[in-house]
Each structure stands twice: as C-alpha cells, then as structure tokens.
Scaffold this active site. Sequence first.
Site, short mmCIF file in Angstrom:
data_model
loop_
_atom_site.label_atom_id
_atom_site.label_comp_id
_atom_site.label_asym_id
_atom_site.label_seq_id
_atom_site.Cartn_x
_atom_site.Cartn_y
_atom_site.Cartn_z
N ASP A 109 0.86 -1.18 0.00
CA ASP A 109 0.00 0.00 0.00
C ASP A 109 0.90 1.25 0.00
O ASP A 109 1.80 1.34 -0.83
CB ASP A 109 -0.97 -0.07 1.19
N HIS A 310 -7.12 -6.19 -1.45
CA HIS A 310 -6.03 -5.25 -1.24
C HIS A 310 -5.00 -5.72 -0.21
O HIS A 310 -3.82 -5.41 -0.33
CB HIS A 310 -6.62 -3.92 -0.78
#
Length: 333
Positions: A109, A310
């Site tokens: 991320d 994610h």
Amino acid sequence: MAHRAPVPVPAATHRLVPSPAGRIHLVEQGSGPLVLLVHGFPESWYSWRHQLPALAAAGYRAVAVDVRGYGRSSRPAAPEAYRMLELVEDNAAVVHALGERTAVIVGHDWGSTIAADSALLRPDVFRAVGLLSVPYTPRGGPRPSEIFAGMGGEGRDEFYVSYFQEPGRAEAEIEPDVRGWLAGFYAALSADTMPEPGTPDPHFVAPGGTLRDRLPADGRLPGWLGEDELDFYAGEFERTGLIGALARYRNMDRDWEDLADFDGAPVTQPSLFVGGALDASTTWLADAIEAYPLTLPGLSASHILDGCGHWLQQERPAETNRLLLDWLASLPA
C-alpha cells in the site's frame, strides 16, 4: 481507552532505534540478509506477522517497522514532517541502526510507494525492492491534488484521497469509533467482504456524506482478520490517533515538488510486484503495470493473485510468502 497488549509473534524482538523522526519502532526476527518490511494505511508492523517467521525460517533477518506517525514510532507535530523525503531517510536510518549497510525493502500500500522511493533516492542502501498492491508510478504529470479533485464520480462524489487530505475531516469520522471504522475499511477492500459490483464505490464520498457511509455495515469481518487482530489494530490507533497516518495523504503535493528532479525516473534495482486481481489499486493503475519494462527495468516478476483484494499479505499469506521467498532467493548475494 487502555492500551491493548500486542498479539504476539513468537520469537520476534521489539526494538526502538534512532531515526530523523526521533525513534522508529521495529519488530525483528531471524538472522541473515536484511529484509525491511514497510506497511501502509491504516496498518502497522503487525501487517507483516505472517511474513516475519517465514522469512526468518528461510535465513533472512526480517524487520517490520512502524512508519513514523504510527504505533510506537515518533509522531512529529509538523505536517511536513511526513513528506516522502523524511520517510526514506527513516528507512535508511533503520538499516544503519541495525548495523547493516544494505537491505532489500518490501512495502505494501503506501509502504509500496515508500519502498519504491527509498530505492529510487537511496540506491546505496536499498539493493532490491518488492512492491505489494500499489504499482510503481514515477513522479510526473499534474499536481496530485488536481488529479484527485477531478476524479469524482456520478453526482460529483469526492475521491477518498481528497477527503483524507483536508485536515480534521477524516479524523472526525474515524476517531469516535476507531474499531468499527477500521473493520468497515478492511472489509471494503477484502475479497470476501467487499461491496457487490454495482453498489456505491467505497473509494468515494457522497456530497455531505462520509466515507463510512459506503463501507460494509453488517459487521462481518474478512476471513483474514480475527477479533483479536482487529483489537490490536484498533488499540494502536485509539492510542495514537489518526493524524500521523493521514499526514501521508496530506504531503502528496509536497512530495511532487520535492521529487521534481526525479520526474519519470525508473527504479533500476531488482524488483518484484504482487497485486490482487480484485484490488482497485491494481485495476485503476493497470497502465502503470504495463509500463514496467520502462519504469522497473530490473523487474524479476509481476504477479496478479486471482480472487484477492487489497490486503494481500494477510489475505493470502502462504502465496505471498512463497512469491517473496522465490524472488529473494533469485537476488544476487
């Protein structure tokens, strides 16, 4: 609220080391070549709990940090203290504080962007870079805030980055119920709990609304996240607040200015990319992945995990560990 004790990672050691921020908290396991693990938003060193023992068992010195502003690392008051240049120097300081000259850096991320920029700005320290979830996109184009302001969807919804960039707005939404907000945010971006196609996109905020309005509200946790694990994450942010974490979004224009000399610059060290097929970071930035022959000329492999969201090193730890270890084994000594 009282500080919750961390859920332990067996055989791991917690340390505080000096850095330009003041101190960086890290968790270390194993011995051998150094692999520095950098988390994203809204997470902590604990995001790497599955990787620390796997890397250690394979003969690496695995070190997961709390990025400045998170956990037990320093939280400077000045917003500009969270610019990318500062975070890169924190990472270099950690390597040197551990008595090493070089390291492989792996990020997820925001940590992926921090890792890529660490390799770009300090090639003397970071000899290889692994990027999880967020592809490398060289500095360039218009000012980031201008790009995000133009991303509103139907009804002129506001992109979540623009929402996060305005001081106080996200804090007012999150801090009254940190645990509930985190649960919804993690669920919104996880393969098994994300909103169905055709429902309002949780990356956008409706006019006059909040981001939480579009996060799953059924209370169901994704399969990778247990109650104790959610307690740990929530406890960290209940103790520290969100200002340090959100400051990363609030420095994107400053980073764009700081990195002007690196416009379009490739990261040339050996590299790895792993993304989730159901992750917006992968689909929205598909052009960045296609550009890897130019932007990541040292790329060893690029993997897209089917059916994965994610939080891939937590959603698919065994597969992520295998890909990381295969790549690490391929690197020059």
